[in-house]
Structure formats: C-alpha cells, structure tokens
Design an enzyme around this catalytic site. Structure first.
Site, PDB file in Angstrom:
ATOM      1  N   LYS A  72      43.855  32.606  44.095  1.00  0.00           N
ATOM      2  CA  LYS A  72      44.837  33.101  44.752  1.00  0.00           C
ATOM      3  C   LYS A  72      44.250  33.451  45.743  1.00  0.00           C
ATOM      4  CE  LYS A  72      48.331  32.534  41.331  1.00  0.00           C
ATOM      5  NZ  LYS A  72      48.005  32.328  39.911  1.00  0.00           N
ATOM      6  N   LYS A 119      40.659  39.621  41.817  1.00  0.00           N
ATOM      7  CA  LYS A 119      41.477  39.007  41.570  1.00  0.00           C
ATOM      8  C   LYS A 119      40.896  38.398  39.735  1.00  0.00           C
ATOM      9  CE  LYS A 119      45.465  36.483  40.887  1.00  0.00           C
ATOM     10  NZ  LYS A 119      45.107  36.580  39.136  1.00  0.00           N
ATOM     11  N   SER A 176      50.075  37.611  39.883  1.00  0.00           N
ATOM     12  CA  SER A 176      49.353  35.957  39.961  1.00  0.00           C
ATOM     13  C   SER A 176      49.748  34.971  39.654  1.00  0.00           C
ATOM     14  CB  SER A 176      48.362  35.868  38.540  1.00  0.00           C
ATOM     15  OG  SER A 176      47.831  34.584  38.925  1.00  0.00           O
ATOM     16  N   SER A 191      42.547  31.147  38.803  1.00  0.00           N
ATOM     17  CA  SER A 191      44.166  31.981  39.374  1.00  0.00           C
ATOM     18  C   SER A 191      43.198  32.530  40.620  1.00  0.00           C
ATOM     19  CB  SER A 191      44.106  33.039  39.146  1.00  0.00           C
ATOM     20  OG  SER A 191      46.158  31.887  38.536  1.00  0.00           O
TER      21      SER A 191
END
EC number: 3.4.16.4
Length: 347
Positions: A27, A191, A87, A24
């Site tokens: 992203k 993140k 997320s 993720s």
C-alpha cells in the site's frame, strides 16, 4: 535494511535484494501512485467517490478494512487515510478503480512507477498486497527506494497521511499498528504488513535534528519480534551514529571535461551538504572519486546533474551523491569548435 537519508549511506543491510511478499506494505506504492497523480493535477483530495456494491461486497471486512459500505460517499482524502492508517484493503481497491478504471490498469501504473524509481526486484499484482499466488513481490532495497521517494517527492502529503495514530470511519475507531510512532523519538510512519505467507513486515522512518532514517524489516515470525527489532534498529541508527560534513552545498567539488562547449570544463558541486555517517566518536577519512560519462556534451545548464561523487568509508558500503553543473556551458560557436579541434590535434 537501515539507511540514513541525509547522507545516503546504508548503515545495516542483510539480504537487501532478496525478494519477498510485501503484504500490506504494498500500500506504500498505492499511496505513492496516488500522491503522484495529485502532484500532477490528475487527482483531487476533495473528489467524492461512491462505493460500488461490488467493492463493498468483495472487500469490506476482508482482512484489514475501512469497513466501507455500498453507496458510501467518501473523499479521496478519506480513502488515503484509510489506506495509510488502518491498512484498508477495501479503501485501496476503491481508490484504484476510481483512479484507473480497473485494477489491472492501476497495477500497471504501480509497476510503471516502480520501474521509474529503479525498483528492479519488485512487481505489483494488486493495490493492497492481498495474497495473489506470488505475483506481488519486492525487496528491502526496493522498499527503501520507494520510502525515500515518498518522503522526498511528496513531503506535504507524507506529513498529512503517514504516521497518524488512528482514525474513525462510520463510527468504527481503529488504531495504526505502526510499532515505532509514539515510541521512538522522531518516528513518523510508514507501514506494517502481514499475511501468513509473508510474515510480519514493516517499513518505518524517523527524523531527529535533520537526520532521517528509513528502515525495512521483512519476514519476522511474530508481530512482537518485528516490533522489538524495529525499535532497537531505529534507536541504534540514531544513538550510535552521527553525520559529519564533508563539503557544504554548492561548494566546488571538482571539474568535468566538456565536449563541443564554449568552455573546456565545467565546475561540479552538490545541491545539498555532502555528509558522511560515522560511528559516534569515530574518525572520518573518506575516499572521494568523481564519476561521469564524458566528456560531457554541451550545452550544459546550470544545476544540471552531470556526475556523481563516490564516497568510500572503511567498513561501509560505498555510496554515490549526485553532482550538478555549477555554471552553464553553451555550445561552442564555429570559431570555438575550430580552436577546440586545433587543441585536440596538438595536445
């Protein structure tokens, strides 16, 4: 990898160019691509998007999710918050399809941005990092480049969308899994990422007294090990190092030769203070060398980036700082070109 954004130095790196699956943390590039569109007036945070039944059916509740429902009407800002804070795989796809018309075109845009930033070891095959048989990969160095661009190119959007503790959508409250925000002083994102193939990854940042550090961790076997390493590494970067001023912004660093110009040389300086990051209590004796491809062809605009200053400190990897022209140099007129030619003959 741990870098000091204020000085440009790498404080720690292990296998920084080794390719891995980002999960993720992909992203971050989706957010960056959206930020670029917003900055260029091609996307508005207030635009309302209706979620298609196809996206809701395929992606709502699939892995990390914003739990979007068919025909929900959400703004671009809400989708971005869902991407960066909880997320949302579904939010990433919904934003991508809205902006580009298809996932293929969106990933083309992501890869175009990666190439522009110099992310040489990265390729994106999806907007959310969902397992795709290895089509999506990156490296610690590339994620550090991306995080740097996110902070520097879009500071206002960064502050708005990165580092939030949680969000509520459709009555569902979810927390951000960022391990350092609220734990490490000055931490503000960025993140996490996890799949079974990728392990536990994290890209993080924190700022104290004007010093911003960016870190990348990848492939941790457990979330607790990733989180402990992230906290320790970030605190080490702040607690054991300090910045020393080498030269103030816009001070004259040296000169570069000019070709076909009204002047033979141009003064060089840096846009910002030139700093060196050194262990606390340590001495500093950097080796400084100016590098440029020259002579530099006139005309040259004031503030134009024309050279780089290489800073070498014992025990650390060399790093470069851009140098700009401190004055404009016009193209030489006929008489000046004649005189330059005569000097070239007799010099």
């Amino acid at each position: 990898m741990l870098i000091d954004l204020s000085s440009g130095q790498t404080l720690f790196a292990r296998d920084p160019e080794r390719r891995f699956m980002p999960a993720s943390t992909t992203k971050i590039m989706t957010a960056y691509t959206a930020f670029e569109l917003i900055a260029h007036g091609k996307l508005s945070l207030d635009t309302v998007i209706e979620i298609s039944p196809k996206i809701a059916d395929e992606w709502s509740g699939e892995g990390s999710s914003m739990f979007l429902k068919a025909h929900d009407k959400v703004t671009v800002a809400q989708l971005l918050m869902g991407i960066t804070t909880v997320s949302g795989n579904d939010a990433s796809v919904a934003l991508a399809v809205h902006c580009a018309g298809s996932l293929d075109r969106w990933t083309e845009m992501m890869n175009e941005n990666a190439a522009f930033l110099g992310m040489k070891d990265s390729h994106f095959g999806s907007p959310n990092g969902y397992p795709d048989e290895g089509r999506t990969f990156t490296s610690a160095r590339d994620l550090a480049i991306l995080a740097t661009a996110l902070v520097k190119r879009h500071p206002d959007l960064y502050r708005r969308f990165i580092g939030n503790h949680g969000m509520v959508y459709n009555g569902i409250a979810q927390n951000n899994h960022d391990p350092i925000t609220g734990v490490v002083k000055g931490a503000d994102g960025i993140k996490t990422g996890y799949t079974r193939q990728a392990g536990y990854n994290f890209v993080g940042s924190a700022v104290r007294s004007g010093r911003r550090l960016i870190m990348v961790l990848a492939g941790a076997p457990t979330s607790s090990e990733r989180d402990r390493a992230a906290i320790k590494l970030m605190n080490w970067g702040f607690d054991d190092f300090q910045n020393r001023l080498i030269a103030p912004a816009r001070s004259e660093i040296g000169f570069a030769r000019v070709q076909d110009g009204a002047e033979d040389t141009v003064a060089l300086g840096a846009r910002d203070d030139i700093l060196a990051t050194v262990p606390i209590g340590g001495s500093i004796s950097p080796k400084l060398t100016i590098h440029y491809r020259g002579p530099i062809q006139a005309p040259i605009a004031k503030g134009q980036e024309v050279a780089r200053l290489r800073i070498e400190i014992a025990g650390q990897a060399p790093h470069d700082v851009p140098l700009v022209a401190e004055n404009a140099v016009a193209k030489a007129n006929i008489f000046q070109r004649l005189m330059n030619g005569m000097r070239g003959i007799f010099s």
